[in-house]
Design a protein around this motif. Structure first.
Motif, PDB file in Angstrom:
ATOM      1  N   ASP A 248       1.031  -0.932  -0.100  1.00 21.86           N
ATOM      2  CA  ASP A 248      -0.064  -0.078  -0.263  1.00 21.86           C
ATOM      3  C   ASP A 248       1.290   1.337  -0.455  1.00 21.86           C
ATOM      4  N   SER A 250      -0.375   4.266  -0.073  1.00 22.68           N
ATOM      5  CA  SER A 250      -0.703   6.013  -0.341  1.00 22.68           C
ATOM      6  C   SER A 250      -0.544   6.870   0.485  1.00 22.68           C
TER       7      SER A 250
ATOM      8  N   ASP B 248     -11.049  -2.064   2.334  1.00 24.49           N
ATOM      9  CA  ASP B 248     -10.930  -3.395   1.809  1.00 24.49           C
ATOM     10  C   ASP B 248     -11.377  -5.204   1.526  1.00 24.49           C
TER      11      ASP B 248
END
Lengths: 258, 258
Positions: A248, A250, B248
């Motif tokens: 991830d 982000s 998610d």
């Protein structure tokens, strides 16, 4: 002779992935992924001329991360780290780019001071389906426009968050121009920038870059709602194949884009 | 007359998004997202005939989640909850489907007992770029094949994990047939099934479903490497727009697919 012409036209039509005469409607086409860019995959993978087959409007960056790309009205502009605007050649390459054949579905007038957040709220109210993509063309007068560009990198390429630590930032005042960008759904987050991703080009083609902040006084926000997203991934010659795109990123994106 | 014909051919070519005569190469086209399916967006959004414009090979499900879809050699098959195989009409609709114009890039012979994990390792060795999509056509003899289907649902649609709690499972032995499926990169996880997603159809067209487990004794694994992924999202008439696709759903997917 007529048969040969007919044949050639049909073949040409089939070979051009963007179709005859114009790119497919309501389709955002993106070359590579935002996470690959964050990971330092800066080798150009498609040319400016090929990008134009997919649209007349878009944003991206250039080979080796050499500046911010703006595609407006079918012309590609390069804002380099000196803040100046260049016109790249047709065979100049791009490691990451989005394009669309822009056709407005909504036109939202702006007549009071509107900042980045205000524009987001305006668009989100008018285009409430956050699970679709849309392209945004925002033309008008800006009391304030804060943009950045990125300097060209050498191999081995550092990750994007390293580059943007020392990014040149430009603050422009009382400027006319156009914001070119996209709003993407949250579910596409490893592939593209979720939410808003905007670049700016001044009306006199002298300044621009990746938009960090702005205040608009008047103008129009045009929205092209797009229900199709075509992702084109780099070939084997790129470092894309060996990039770690499993984690991830982000937080890295937040650092690099804001 | 010739001019009119020419015009008609060129127009037809432009209107067909999949191009003339055949769909675009190396392009996996997907209608809707896997997370939308997990969220219960089961309304058919595209027809079987429209899906065929994008390929001759693929998988998916039908309106109201009425069974597992297999597209093989240009024909669409429906494995319903009774485990039987039906041929849906051209205007039957699908809420989720993937299609590709399958052209093999790699052909991997299998001559020793190979299970799901063994097949994954075989393909991953031959196609090590895990950041690309690929389509898989696995034809052969199976000592064991465990498949499931799903029963049609009524509105308000329950989430997929609720449906699959009571899914009918079928265990087949010594059966010939074809596995149709895809391997997708991890970064596409909210959009499609990351890793392997396989459906099965027996050679006699009497059995099939979503593959849970298998043991192959001999056959061939054909791989079509695909660097293009086209996502087509449902229109405003679908509940897609209001589905929560921000969280998610990896754990839900794991439950629903395995």
């Amino acid at each position: 002779m007529k048969r040969i012409l007919l044949y050639l036209m049909v073949v040409a039509c089939c070979l051009n992935p963007a179709g005859c005469a114009s790119a497919p409607q309501n389709t955002v086409t993106q070359f590579s992924t935002i996470d690959a860019l964050l990971a330092g995959v800066y080798e150009g993978q498609t040319t400016c001329s090929r990008l134009l087959e997919y649209g007349d409007f878009g944003i991206g960056t250039f080979d080796s991360l050499d500046g911010e790309m703006i595609l407006l009205d079918g012309k590609i502009y390069q804002v380099r780290a000196d803040g100046k605007v260049y016109r790249p050649s047709a065979d100049h390459t791009l490691p990451f780019a989005c394009a669309v054949a822009f056709r407005k579905d909504l036109s939202l007038p702006v007549s009071t001071d509107t900042d980045f957040g205000g524009m987001e709220r305006l668009v989100d109210r008018a285009a409430p389906n956050m699970n679709l993509f849309c392209a945004l063309r925002i033309e008008g007068h800006f009391a304030y426009m804060k943009v950045r560009s990125v300097p060209a990198q050498r191999k081995p390429y550092p990750p994007l968050t390293e580059v943007t630590k020392n990014q040149p930032v430009f603050e422009l005042e009382r400027i006319k121009g156009t914001i070119v960008g996209f709003r993407a759904p949250q579910f596409a987050k490893a592939i593209t920038v979720p939410g808003y991703h905007l670049h700016f080009l001044s009306e006199d083609f002298q300044a621009g870059g990746h938009v960090l902040d702005f205040s608009m006084t008047s103008g129009t926000v045009e929205v092209d709602l797009c229900n199709r997203f075509l992702l084109v991934l780099p070939g084997e010659e790129s470092s894309f194949g060996s990039a770690d795109l499993t984690r991830d990123r982000s937080a890295e994106l937040e650092k690099a884009e804001k």
